[in-house]
Design a protein around this motif. Structure first.
Motif, short mmCIF file in Angstrom:
data_model
loop_
_atom_site.label_atom_id
_atom_site.label_comp_id
_atom_site.label_asym_id
_atom_site.label_seq_id
_atom_site.Cartn_x
_atom_site.Cartn_y
_atom_site.Cartn_z
N ASP A 118 0.86 -1.18 0.00
CA ASP A 118 0.00 0.00 0.00
C ASP A 118 0.90 1.24 0.00
O ASP A 118 2.12 1.11 0.10
N GLU A 228 -11.98 -5.50 0.07
CA GLU A 228 -13.31 -5.47 0.67
C GLU A 228 -13.66 -6.78 1.37
O GLU A 228 -14.73 -6.91 1.96
N LYS A 288 -14.78 -0.79 6.31
CA LYS A 288 -14.97 0.18 5.24
C LYS A 288 -14.47 1.56 5.66
O LYS A 288 -13.77 2.24 4.90
N ARG A 291 -10.60 1.52 5.98
CA ARG A 291 -9.94 1.56 4.67
C ARG A 291 -9.87 2.99 4.16
O ARG A 291 -8.84 3.42 3.62
N ARG A 292 -10.94 3.71 4.35
CA ARG A 292 -10.99 5.11 3.88
C ARG A 292 -10.07 6.00 4.71
O ARG A 292 -9.30 6.79 4.15
N ARG A 297 -5.39 -1.16 2.18
CA ARG A 297 -6.27 -2.25 1.76
C ARG A 297 -5.84 -3.60 2.32
O ARG A 297 -6.57 -4.58 2.20
#
Length: 351
Positions: A118, A228, A288, A291-292, A297
């Protein structure tokens, strides 16, 4: 300095060159009708991992399934400029050091078409336990499925003799879990201690983070996140500490890495209230949002449920690119994730 990488000179070097050549010449295209080359969806994943990480992650079952799905892993040669290697669709890495971070950042600027897993700056955020859990604390996640927070903690950077007074001023309740401030994936960074009385805190070695210990039935939940996808496994953890035990015990007790493969609790005969996994909708929302906020990820969360409750959870640690080899069905989950990153690649290259 960059950590040790998997790279053998001589025969291995020639094999690596041949492999990349085969990818570029043969596997990126196939002969279609009329003898004209036709595009073939082959994903080339360059990897820069330590030898230990390579052994645990790139297991034969992963590489075999990846080949069947058109994914090829190619070791990055540290003795050659990164920009001279490839071409890669995805770059997978877990190395430390300022030099490596700069190499990656330069590469990202000159190769925007490559997905780097990442971003190094985002990973760096997790290397400090002072900032690691801040994203969870800022969320203050509370909904019908439960509440997720972080234990109260105190950062102690120097002078162990001042720790008892600092703890008293902070109002933290004993016992306290002591963890190294730096979380760089080394064996030392996973060591922890449990301090039962205030004065024994002077025996600790700063820089460190002190977290209030939360009784959790001796079980933690490792929540693996791959894009995800979410996978949860149970691990044995530190046992609960009763008020009676706390009043009769003094000192600091050191523990090696607590959650490991040998400590799996998935098949153990546990109290259902302790063993019940966190609600799926709660984990999906948490993952979620993280991750943001983190810009990552590939990571996992260590989560505990406060003993005696059903819906009060704490995130106690976050790790980048964890031991996915210990995650059930990891080869299917990971290869599907890599495939999900691919569609845009072919449009860019053919456009």
């Amino acid at each position: 300095m960059i950590e040790e990488m998997v790279y053998n000179k001589g025969e291995k070097e020639r094999e690596g060159e041949e492999e990349v050549e085969l990818i570029s010449e043969q596997q990126r295209c196939c002969i279609g009708m009329g003898g004209f080359p036709q595009p073939k969806r082959v994903i080339v994943v360059g990897y820069a991992l330590t030898s230990k990480k390579t052994k645990s992650f790139l297991q034969p079952k992963l590489e075999g399934l990846a080949r069947k799905k058109g994914i090829i892993f190619v070791a990055i040669d540290h003795n050659r400029p990164l920009s001279d290697q490839g071409p890669f669709d995805i770059l997978l890495h877990k190395l430390s050091g300022k030099e490596w971070r700069q190499i990656l950042e330069d590469y990202r600027q000159t190769h925007p078409e490559v997905t780097v897993l990442d971003p190094p700056d985002a990973i760096q955020h997790l290397h400090n336990r002072q900032s690691m859990l801040q994203a969870v604390a800022d969320m203050d996640l509370s909904e019908s499925y439960g509440k997720v927070s972080v234990p109260r903690q105190l950062v102690c950077k120097k002078d162990a003799s001042s720790i008892p007074d600092a703890v008293a001023r902070s109002g933290l309740a004993l016992p306290l879990v002591a963890k190294p401030l730096v979380a760089d994936g080394s064996a030392k960074s996973h060591e922890l201690s449990l301090a039962y009385d205030r004065y024994s805190l002077q025996k600790l070695e700063p820089p460190l983070v002190l977290q209030e210990f939360v009784n959790h039935g001796g079980v933690l939940f490792k929540v693996y996140i791959v894009g995800e996808a979410i996978k949860v496994v149970r691990r044995f953890s530190l046992p609960d500490v009763s008020k009676r035990e706390l009043s009769k015990t003094a000192g600091v007790y050191r523990f090696p890495r607590v959650s490991c493969a040998a400590a799996s609790a998935d098949d153990a005969d546990l109290d259902p209230m302790v063993a019940e996994l966190p609600p799926r909708p709660l984990l999906e929302r948490l993952a979620k949002e993280l991750r943001r906020r983190l810009g990552l990820r590939l990571f996992n969360l260590d989560i505990i449920r406060e003993h005696g409750t059903r819906d009060c959870f704490y995130v106690i640690d976050i790790n980048y690119f964890p031991g996915y080899g210990k995650m059930p069905e990891y080869e299917h989950i990971f290869t599907d994730f890599l495939l999900s990153l691919a569609p845009g690649k072919y449009k860019k290259r053919s456009g």
